[in-house]
Write an enzyme that holds these catalytic residues in place. Structure first.
Site, PDB file in Angstrom:
ATOM      1  N   CYS A  45      34.791 102.369  70.630  1.00 14.57           N
ATOM      2  CA  CYS A  45      35.591 101.198  70.219  1.00 14.57           C
ATOM      3  C   CYS A  45      36.960 101.218  70.879  1.00 14.57           C
ATOM      4  O   CYS A  45      37.490 100.167  71.271  1.00 14.57           O
ATOM      5  CB  CYS A  45      35.765 101.178  68.705  1.00 14.57           C
ATOM      6  SG  CYS A  45      34.215 101.227  67.787  1.00 14.57           S
TER       7      CYS A  45
HETATM    8  C1  BEZ Z   1      32.350 104.771  68.707  1.00 17.00           C
HETATM    9  O1  BEZ Z   1      33.079 103.785  68.716  1.00 17.00           O
HETATM   10  O2  BEZ Z   1      32.524 105.671  69.483  1.00 17.00           O
HETATM   11  C2  BEZ Z   1      31.202 104.866  67.744  1.00 17.00           C
HETATM   12  C3  BEZ Z   1      31.297 104.283  66.498  1.00 17.00           C
HETATM   13  C4  BEZ Z   1      30.236 104.402  65.605  1.00 17.00           C
HETATM   14  C5  BEZ Z   1      29.089 105.103  65.999  1.00 17.00           C
HETATM   15  C6  BEZ Z   1      29.003 105.643  67.269  1.00 17.00           C
HETATM   16  C7  BEZ Z   1      30.064 105.532  68.146  1.00 17.00           C
END
Ligand code: BEZ
Length: 211
Positions: A45
């Site tokens: 994110c």
């Molecule tokens: C991420 O943004 O890295 C992420 C968020 C939830 C699950 C897996 C990755």
């Protein structure tokens, strides 16, 4: 009920790190990209929200406003934005909705419990200036979106909206486009002075009209 292409999208007011956002007022006569992410302070994110900030000139060129969303609080967003700005070398200046009560997530069906319990997956909604839904895509939590592809779709949608052409497979900005079926080849030759190539009566190409 799930939203479908062509539907008028539901309006909402929700808090963000910039204060309350009322969708229809915020959108005004712009296109909108509304996109959710699972959580603040997560790696994938962080890269996505940084990229959306870096692409600001591209959104502006196309009259697009961006809105992110997760179920974290506005205070959490504020702290995380500091990290995004520092690590992604940009400035996040667009609203991130603080959808802790899941009002918007539920309205737009962004929580897919069999994939990710209680958190939003990576939904994308492209909304036109008439508040109609023009595209929706859902990505899993572990895969960052390709925002160049979102821009490419907006270019295609705007070509159809403003120039009555559609875009063929793997089209990129500057490539030839196709004449929509509702226009006869005779009318197309008048409308597209750069020329129309009739490969089949139903398959007509023309240089991109706005280049
Ligand atoms: C991420 O943004 O890295 C992420 C968020 C939830 C699950 C897996 C990755």
């Amino acid at each position: 009920m799930a939203l479908r292409l062509g539907d008028t999208v539901p309006d909402f007011t929700q808090d963000s790190q910039l204060g309350p956002i009322h969708l229809y007022d915020f959108a005004a006569d712009s296109w909108v990209v509304l996109f959710s992410h699972p959580a603040d302070y997560t790696p994938v994110c962080t890269t996505e929200l940084g990229e959306v900030a870096r692409l600001r000139p591209e959104w502006e060129k196309r009259n697009v406003k961006t809105i992110a969303l997760s179920v974290d609080s506005a205070e959490s967003h504020k702290g995380w934005i500091g990290d995004i700005n520092e690590t992604q070398h940009t400035t996040v200046d667009y609203p991130i909705l603080a959808d802790a009560d899941k009002k918007v997530s539920d309205l737009y069906d962004m929580i897919h419990p069999n994939a990710l319990n209680n958190l939003t997956v990576r939904s994308v909604f492209i909304i036109d200036p008439n508040k109609k839904l023009r595209l929706q895509i859902t990505y899993p939590a572990s895969t960052a979106r390709n925002f160049d592809e979102i821009l490419r779709v907006i270019d295609s949608l705007q070509l159809t909206e403003y120039h009555s052409v559609a875009t063929p497979v793997n089209w990129k900005d500057g490539d030839d486009v196709v004449v929509v079926p509702s226009i006869s080849t005779e009318d197309a030759r008048v409308k597209f002075p750069k020329g129309v190539t009739e490969i089949r009566p139903y398959l007509r190409t023309t240089p991109q009209p706005n280049r």
